[in-house]
Design an enzyme around this catalytic site. Structure first.
Site, PDB file in Angstrom:
ATOM      1  N   ASN A 164      -3.947  -1.807  15.005  1.00 53.18           N
ATOM      2  CA  ASN A 164      -2.490  -1.741  14.977  1.00 53.18           C
ATOM      3  C   ASN A 164      -1.861  -2.942  15.675  1.00 53.18           C
ATOM      4  O   ASN A 164      -0.654  -2.962  15.924  1.00 53.18           O
ATOM      5  CB  ASN A 164      -1.998  -0.447  15.627  1.00 53.18           C
ATOM      6  CG  ASN A 164      -2.235   0.759  14.737  1.00 53.18           C
ATOM      7  OD1 ASN A 164      -2.438   0.620  13.532  1.00 53.18           O
ATOM      8  ND2 ASN A 164      -2.232   1.937  15.326  1.00 53.18           N
ATOM      9  N   THR A 186      -6.072   8.800  18.338  1.00 58.46           N
ATOM     10  CA  THR A 186      -7.336   8.387  17.735  1.00 58.46           C
ATOM     11  C   THR A 186      -8.444   8.656  18.739  1.00 58.46           C
ATOM     12  O   THR A 186      -8.304   8.285  19.909  1.00 58.46           O
ATOM     13  CB  THR A 186      -7.290   6.896  17.358  1.00 58.46           C
ATOM     14  OG1 THR A 186      -6.226   6.693  16.407  1.00 58.46           O
ATOM     15  CG2 THR A 186      -8.600   6.434  16.747  1.00 58.46           C
ATOM     16  N   ASP A 204      -0.642   5.491  19.776  1.00 55.66           N
ATOM     17  CA  ASP A 204      -1.761   5.156  18.903  1.00 55.66           C
ATOM     18  C   ASP A 204      -2.087   3.667  18.969  1.00 55.66           C
ATOM     19  O   ASP A 204      -2.354   3.031  17.950  1.00 55.66           O
ATOM     20  CB  ASP A 204      -1.460   5.562  17.462  1.00 55.66           C
ATOM     21  CG  ASP A 204      -2.726   5.718  16.611  1.00 55.66           C
ATOM     22  OD1 ASP A 204      -3.809   5.949  17.196  1.00 55.66           O
ATOM     23  OD2 ASP A 204      -2.633   5.608  15.380  1.00 55.66           O
ATOM     24  N   LYS A 224      -4.286   0.612  19.310  1.00 57.43           N
ATOM     25  CA  LYS A 224      -5.685   0.282  19.030  1.00 57.43           C
ATOM     26  C   LYS A 224      -5.690  -1.068  18.329  1.00 57.43           C
ATOM     27  O   LYS A 224      -4.653  -1.511  17.806  1.00 57.43           O
ATOM     28  CB  LYS A 224      -6.341   1.366  18.175  1.00 57.43           C
ATOM     29  CG  LYS A 224      -5.588   1.744  16.910  1.00 57.43           C
ATOM     30  CD  LYS A 224      -6.226   2.948  16.245  1.00 57.43           C
ATOM     31  CE  LYS A 224      -5.415   3.403  15.028  1.00 57.43           C
ATOM     32  NZ  LYS A 224      -6.000   4.603  14.394  1.00 57.43           N
ATOM     33  N   ASP A 269       2.729   0.228  13.387  1.00 53.57           N
ATOM     34  CA  ASP A 269       2.356   1.617  13.124  1.00 53.57           C
ATOM     35  C   ASP A 269       2.872   2.578  14.198  1.00 53.57           C
ATOM     36  O   ASP A 269       2.164   2.913  15.152  1.00 53.57           O
ATOM     37  CB  ASP A 269       0.842   1.750  12.988  1.00 53.57           C
ATOM     38  CG  ASP A 269       0.459   3.065  12.314  1.00 53.57           C
ATOM     39  OD1 ASP A 269       1.302   3.987  12.309  1.00 53.57           O
ATOM     40  OD2 ASP A 269      -0.666   3.181  11.821  1.00 53.57           O
TER      41      ASP A 269
END
Length: 426
Positions: A207, A243, A202, A204, A223
């Site tokens: 984060n 995501t 994840d 991105k 995260d």
């Protein structure tokens, strides 16, 4: 709905940091079970922004804030409050609360995530199982863990410098050299994770947080709620999660995948860093996913004329459909654009264009959120209060969306074509 998995007990990776719990409920909790494909709850009303905002000290606030602090302090296990002074609530989720604390002796600030052991089990297991094994300068550090009969308390570093997007907008200047500094740190952390058999899944911009507000702050990867830890030479995963704008095509194709999905996400992040726009962007999920499985992106627009050919080459070699042809974290960190940033990367200030594009998207997302809320019931509105603008953590890939995607005949043909490019992979 979200990441569904089977369970394995992986071997502890060599040369890893291991944070042992300070206090446990009983002997049963001594036997940690680790997921081969670690899971997280994706139906949270609000994803804990444990490291995204820092309230001012409660001593500077009014009686209302002091009452809130006391309320959460009273809920903490006395073993925790004996060591840490609870200062402010900085985040909340369906099964958890995050508070800013101060070590009573050293006065060092930390964040503590207090999670319900039963309802929030899957929420904390993924992060805990990974973070208790990692220790890296560019990864948020788990300091210690307290386990009580009903709660788990994760004491973690507190990143106070804000999100990557926010820093770019506030900075006034952002060049390719700045982008390469960010990516060098991120890739160093990702390379470390991959070496331990850990895939973040994840990555991105929201984060990626700055450790402190200073201009010389390092970037921290945070995260790990969707992360996976696998053992064995293949490290194959099969869970559909992530995501939407950052998900790799092999996940959409439901092919077994590896840690190379993180490199696809890094390609997307790089594209955003240099333009303030997304390479794959559509409010319609099916259209968005079709763009991704075709790797359909471009460098059109005035803002790309000031971006160097080497920077575009870096993007082109990470946004590759075949994960076998995609740069690995080690290879990406040695790309000429990063190694020769002082000479090769453009010093052209991209800030105006980037910030304008980011703010424009923020406005569009805010308007879209308002429009969606106006058509839903009061009950639905209550569950959609979380972020707008560029933050995409409220928008998870849902397995049923991929089910619908695979029913489309045109998409089936595209996926078959994608599969032919990855025959050696699957």
């Amino acid at each position: 709905m979200g990441c569904m998995s089977t369970k394995l007990v992986p071997e502890t990776p060599a040369n890893t940091h291991l944070v042992e719990p300070v206090y446990r409920q009983d002997a049963k909790t001594r036997n940690y079970r680790h997921d081969a494909d670690l899971t997280t709850q994706t139906n949270l009303k609000f994803k804990d922004p444990a490291f995204r905002q820092v309230d001012t000290d409660n001593s500077e606030q009014g009686p209302r804030t002091n009452k809130k602090v006391k309320k959460y302090r009273d809920k903490f296990d006395p073993r925790v409050t004996a060591k840490y002074d609870i200062k402010a609530l900085i985040g909340r989720g369906s099964f958890s609360r995050v508070v800013r604390v101060e070590h009573r002796i050293t006065k060092q600030p930390y964040a503590i995530k207090m999670i319900d052991r039963i309802q929030g089990k899957e929420v904390y297991e993924a992060e805990l199982n990974v973070l208790r094994r990692v220790k890296h300068v560019y990864i948020i550090q788990l300091v210690e863990v307290f386990e009580a009969p009903e709660k788990v308390y994760m004491v973690m570093e507190l990143a106070t410098g804000g999100e990557l997007f926010d820093r770019i907008i506030a900075k006034g200047s952002f060049t390719e050299r700045d982008a390469t500094k960010v990516l060098t740190m991120v890739l160093d952390g990702v390379k470390y994770l991959h070496g331990l058999g850990i895939t973040h899944r994840d990555l991105k911009p929201e984060n990626l947080l700055y450790y402190h507000p200073g201009h010389d702050s390092k970037i921290m990867i945070t995260d790990f709620g969707l992360s996976a830890m696998l053992k064995g030479p293949d490290n194959l995963m099969r869970t559909t999660c992530g995501t939407p704008e950052y998900i790799a095509p092999e996940i959409l194709a439901r092919k077994p995948y590896t840690s190379q999905v993180d490199l696809w996400a890094i390609g997307v992040i790089t594209y955003i860093l240099l333009s303030g726009t997304m390479p794959f962007d559509d409010d319609n999920r099916t259209r968005l996913y079709r763009m991704i499985i075709k790797a359909k992106y471009s460098y059109t627009g005035e803002h790309w004329k000031d971006v160097s050919a080497l920077a575009k080459d870096f993007i082109d070699k990470t946004l590759v459909l075949d994960p076998n042809e995609r740069l690995t974290a080690a290879q990406a960190s040695k790309h000429p654009w990063l190694l020769q940033s002082a000479a090769a990367a453009s010093s052209k200030n991209l800030h105006r264009t980037i910030s304008q594009n980011i703010l424009r998207r923020q406005s569009q997302r805010a308007n879209s959120t308002k429009s969606t809320k106006s058509t839903k019931s009061t009950k639905s509105n209550k569950s959609n209060k979380s972020g707008h603008s560029l933050r995409s953590d409220r928008r998870r890939v849902q397995p049923e969306e991929i089910d619908e995607l695979h029913k489309d005949p045109e998409v089936q043909a595209e996926l078959a074509s994608l599969g032919s490019h990855q025959s050696n992979f699957a």
